[in-house]
Design a protein around this motif. Structure first.
Motif, mmCIF file in Angstrom:
data_model
loop_
_atom_site.group_PDB
_atom_site.id
_atom_site.type_symbol
_atom_site.label_atom_id
_atom_site.label_comp_id
_atom_site.label_asym_id
_atom_site.label_seq_id
_atom_site.Cartn_x
_atom_site.Cartn_y
_atom_site.Cartn_z
ATOM 1 N N PRO A 147 -84.104 39.770 71.363
ATOM 2 C CA PRO A 147 -83.734 40.007 72.492
ATOM 3 C C PRO A 147 -82.943 38.554 72.284
ATOM 4 O O PRO A 147 -83.521 37.494 71.642
ATOM 5 N N VAL A 148 -80.851 38.024 72.123
ATOM 6 C CA VAL A 148 -80.605 37.435 71.665
ATOM 7 C C VAL A 148 -79.543 36.679 72.583
ATOM 8 O O VAL A 148 -79.063 37.743 73.927
ATOM 9 N N VAL A 149 -79.607 35.165 72.624
ATOM 10 C CA VAL A 149 -78.532 35.072 73.917
ATOM 11 C C VAL A 149 -77.703 34.225 72.888
ATOM 12 O O VAL A 149 -77.670 33.835 71.858
ATOM 13 N N LEU A 150 -76.537 35.071 72.908
ATOM 14 C CA LEU A 150 -75.074 34.202 71.974
ATOM 15 C C LEU A 150 -74.198 33.717 72.236
ATOM 16 O O LEU A 150 -73.951 33.663 73.450
ATOM 17 N N LYS A 151 -74.032 32.208 71.728
ATOM 18 C CA LYS A 151 -72.648 31.682 71.915
ATOM 19 C C LYS A 151 -71.634 31.539 71.359
ATOM 20 O O LYS A 151 -71.454 31.000 70.548
ATOM 21 N N PRO A 152 -70.191 32.613 71.703
ATOM 22 C CA PRO A 152 -69.278 32.117 70.825
ATOM 23 C C PRO A 152 -68.952 30.877 71.362
ATOM 24 O O PRO A 152 -68.588 29.932 71.748
ATOM 25 N N LEU A 164 -67.429 43.018 72.047
ATOM 26 C CA LEU A 164 -68.591 43.710 71.131
ATOM 27 C C LEU A 164 -70.124 43.682 71.863
ATOM 28 O O LEU A 164 -70.731 44.730 71.126
ATOM 29 N N ALA A 165 -70.080 43.295 73.033
ATOM 30 C CA ALA A 165 -71.628 43.345 73.109
ATOM 31 C C ALA A 165 -71.687 44.484 74.513
ATOM 32 O O ALA A 165 -72.297 45.274 74.661
ATOM 33 N N GLU A 166 -69.783 44.540 74.928
ATOM 34 C CA GLU A 166 -69.921 45.610 75.855
ATOM 35 C C GLU A 166 -69.983 46.465 75.179
ATOM 36 O O GLU A 166 -70.589 48.067 75.244
ATOM 37 N N LEU A 197 -78.995 41.336 75.653
ATOM 38 C CA LEU A 197 -78.350 40.728 75.129
ATOM 39 C C LEU A 197 -77.908 39.841 76.288
ATOM 40 O O LEU A 197 -77.629 40.979 76.851
ATOM 41 N N SER A 198 -77.327 38.612 76.084
ATOM 42 C CA SER A 198 -76.360 37.968 76.926
ATOM 43 C C SER A 198 -75.409 37.596 76.309
ATOM 44 O O SER A 198 -75.820 36.431 74.855
ATOM 45 N N VAL A 199 -73.821 37.317 76.480
ATOM 46 C CA VAL A 199 -73.259 35.972 75.776
ATOM 47 C C VAL A 199 -72.629 35.097 77.138
ATOM 48 O O VAL A 199 -72.285 35.357 78.057
ATOM 49 N N LEU A 200 -73.004 34.138 76.622
ATOM 50 C CA LEU A 200 -72.547 32.926 77.240
ATOM 51 C C LEU A 200 -71.383 32.222 77.171
ATOM 52 O O LEU A 200 -71.125 31.695 75.801
#
Length: 377
Positions: free
Chosen positions: A76-81, A92-94, A106-109
């Motif tokens: 599992p990944v949490v991404l900070k762009p 991309l997450a969508e 997946l979480s994008v913050l």
């Protein structure tokens, strides 16, 4: 932008391939008395939750280089762009969620650096993977000292041009593209061009002409190669570094004008080695010509940098290529092309101040997994 989208597709396709063929190693232990009658099997298992942080300069493909391998590894990944460019990561997450990725995977913050501090310190993240500046990357590693950290950081990419390199005009054009595309905002942008004295004069003239010919300006114009810097602060910094180089004795061969955040491609020569345009990462459209007398001297000049990402070596002498491969303190040596060249499935990363670990899906999955042993009797 279209090329970046195509590359992101390649990254995801290669990640899918890696996921389909997980590594499994078998070793018969019977060659030792202690292992008689036993077989060792080693598989790789996910390290656990991953915290990923990506930069602005390739806001889709560099995100794919984090998410694709994480999914392939089962992490599992949490991404900070990057704060300046969060939209490609969210889109991309969508897409990944629509394709069936579990929501908890997946979480994008789109958060600020300060807001990420508690997550960086959170021991539940077993791997921190970061692409960005050396200053920030090494600070993150100090914070997450007790966990895995993969860093893809800055560079000070050099190219070596030998007398037997081939068509000097084509090489000059290729290096101009590598130096000024994306306004030099790439960690493997050509910054130092080391030229053998035997071809110095003709190459110098060709490089200046190639620099003049690079289209600069509006990024919405598809003919533009060198667009704007990300913001006015960076445009001002690049212009200031060029002025400092000239004040220290450097000579301007091409470019240097500024209109807003656009700095026209700059080619310099005769710059003292302690100047930022030689010693540091410009991350802007600036390249410096340096003359050398023999191949070993060129190798020494490459290694004087505190960075070590990639180097291009233009020569037809395979012995020299192998010598460069042996002694250059870089993550990769590219024969016959600019150091800016990259194919996404290859192992990519640096040494020294340029980071630790490798990207490219198969190698990133190694960073995101660990070995687990089974011994059978």
């Amino acid at each position: 932008a279209r090329i970046e989208a195509e590359r992101a597709v390649d990254v995801l396709a290669d990640s899918a391939y890696v996921a389909r063929y997980p590594r499994l190693e078998a070793r018969d232990l019977g060659g030792f008395a202690s292992g008689a009658g036993r077989l060792a099997l080693v598989k790789r298992v996910p390290v656990g939750p991953v915290l990923a942080i990506t930069p602005f300069n390739f806001p889709l493909n560099l995100v794919a280089h984090k998410l694709g391998p994480a999914v392939a590894a089962g992490c599992p990944v949490v991404l900070k762009p990057a704060s300046q460019t969060p939209s490609p990561a969210l889109l991309l997450a969508e897409v990944l969620l629509e394709a069936g990725l579990p929501p908890e995977g997946l979480s994008v913050l789109p958060a600020s650096a300060a807001d990420m501090e508690p997550l960086v310190r959170d021991p539940r993240f077993r791997l921190l993977t970061f692409t960005g500046s050396a200053e920030v990357g090494w600070a993150l590693k100090r914070t997450a000292w007790d966990r895995r950290v993969a860093l893809e950081l800055g560079g000070n990419a050099a190219a070596i041009v030998e007398p037997d390199a081939g068509d000097l005009g084509e090489i000059a054009e290729r290096l101009a593209f590598g130096a000024y595309a994306f306004a030099g905002q790439s960690c493997i942008s050509v910054q130092r061009i080391l030229v053998h004295e035997a071809v110095w004069e003709p190459f110098r003239a060709l490089a200046a002409a190639a620099t003049h010919a690079v289209p600069a300006g509006d990024p919405a114009d598809e003919r533009t190669v060198c667009g704007p810097l990300i913001d006015s602060a960076n445009a001002e910094r690049v212009a200031r570094w060029v002025e400092q180089a000239l004040a220290a004795g450097g000579r301007l061969l091409a470019g240097g004008a500024r209109a807003g955040n656009v700095v026209t491609p700059v080619l310099l020569e005769g710059v003292p080695p302690d100047q930022p345009v030689v010693a540091d990462e410009v991350f802007g459209p600036v390249a410096v010509l340096q003359r050398y007398h023999h191949f070993e001297e060129a190798l020494e000049l490459v290694n004087r940098s505190r960075y070590g990402l990639q180097t291009g070596v233009f020569t037809s002498d395979l012995g020299k290529v192998r010598r460069a491969w042996d002694v250059l303190e870089v993550g990769g040596v590219i024969q016959g092309d600019m150091p800016t060249w990259r194919s996404d499935p290859m192992p990519y990363g640096g040494v020294k101040a340029s980071g630790t670990g490798r990207e490219g899906p198969a190698w990133a999955v190694l960073e995101m997994t660990e070995e687990r042993l089974l011994v059978l009797r």
